[in-house]
Write a protein that holds these residues in place. Structure first.
Motif: not given
Length: 175
Positions: A133-147, A159-167
């Motif tokens: 999660i730390v790495h992906l957030k640093a790469q600007k990948i959004r998560t659907l919850s804070a924790e 869960f990772l935001h589908p708009k950041d993961c090719d739908g």
């Protein structure tokens, strides 16, 4: 079908994790799909399940159990996620059948748009969900919850935001 689901998983994750996955030569249940992001402290593991939203849980369960002969779990309510789940065992992975639990269920909204149901998300194991999660957030990948929250298997999930993961809605689960 499994090959096309795996292709979707790999395609979605290539952008999601911002690195290139190695070419797969053959199916393996012991070798992770990715050996990890260079310099990273976490590794991407195996496909845990593909989740399918179903408008009729009993009918879907009967299809996999009675028609296709698969072993299926009992229907389990997960109020914190707003869903009922049934897992279909496939040997090398699982299908997760999802049905709404309550009006505010994210699956209820999905089924309003997709009346017949359909693929909802893929779940891939990681060896260290917090580092991922730390790495992906640093790469600007959004998560659907804070924790991370506890998922259907009693393990932390994110869960990772589908708009950041090719739908593709991607669920990461602690291995």
């Amino acid at each position: 079908m499994a090959a096309s689901v795996l292709k979707v998983a790999i395609t979605g994750l290539s952008k999601c994790a911002r690195h290139t996955l190695p070419l797969l030569r053959s199916h393996s249940t012991t070798t992770p799909l990715c050996q990890g992001v260079p310099g990273s402290v976490w590794k991407l593991g195996r496909l845990n399940h593909v989740a399918i939203a179903v408008p009729d849980m009993e009918k879907a369960t009967a299809l996999y159990r009675d028609v296709l002969g698969a072993r299926v779990s009992d229907k389990v309510p997960l109020p914190e996620h707003g869903v009922y789940t049934v897992f279909v065992e496939l040997g090398n992975t699982k299908l997760e059948l999802l049905h709404p639990l309550g009006e505010k269920s994210p699956i209820a909204g999905f089924l309003q748009k997709n009346k017949a149901g359909g693929m909802h998300h893929i779940c891939i194991e990681v060896d260290d969900i917090n580092a991922a999660i730390v790495h992906l957030k640093a790469q600007k990948i959004r998560t659907l919850s804070a924790e991370p929250r506890i998922g259907a298997h009693g393990k932390p999930v994110m869960f990772l935001h589908p708009k950041d993961c090719d739908g593709v809605l991607v669920e990461l689960e602690q291995a």
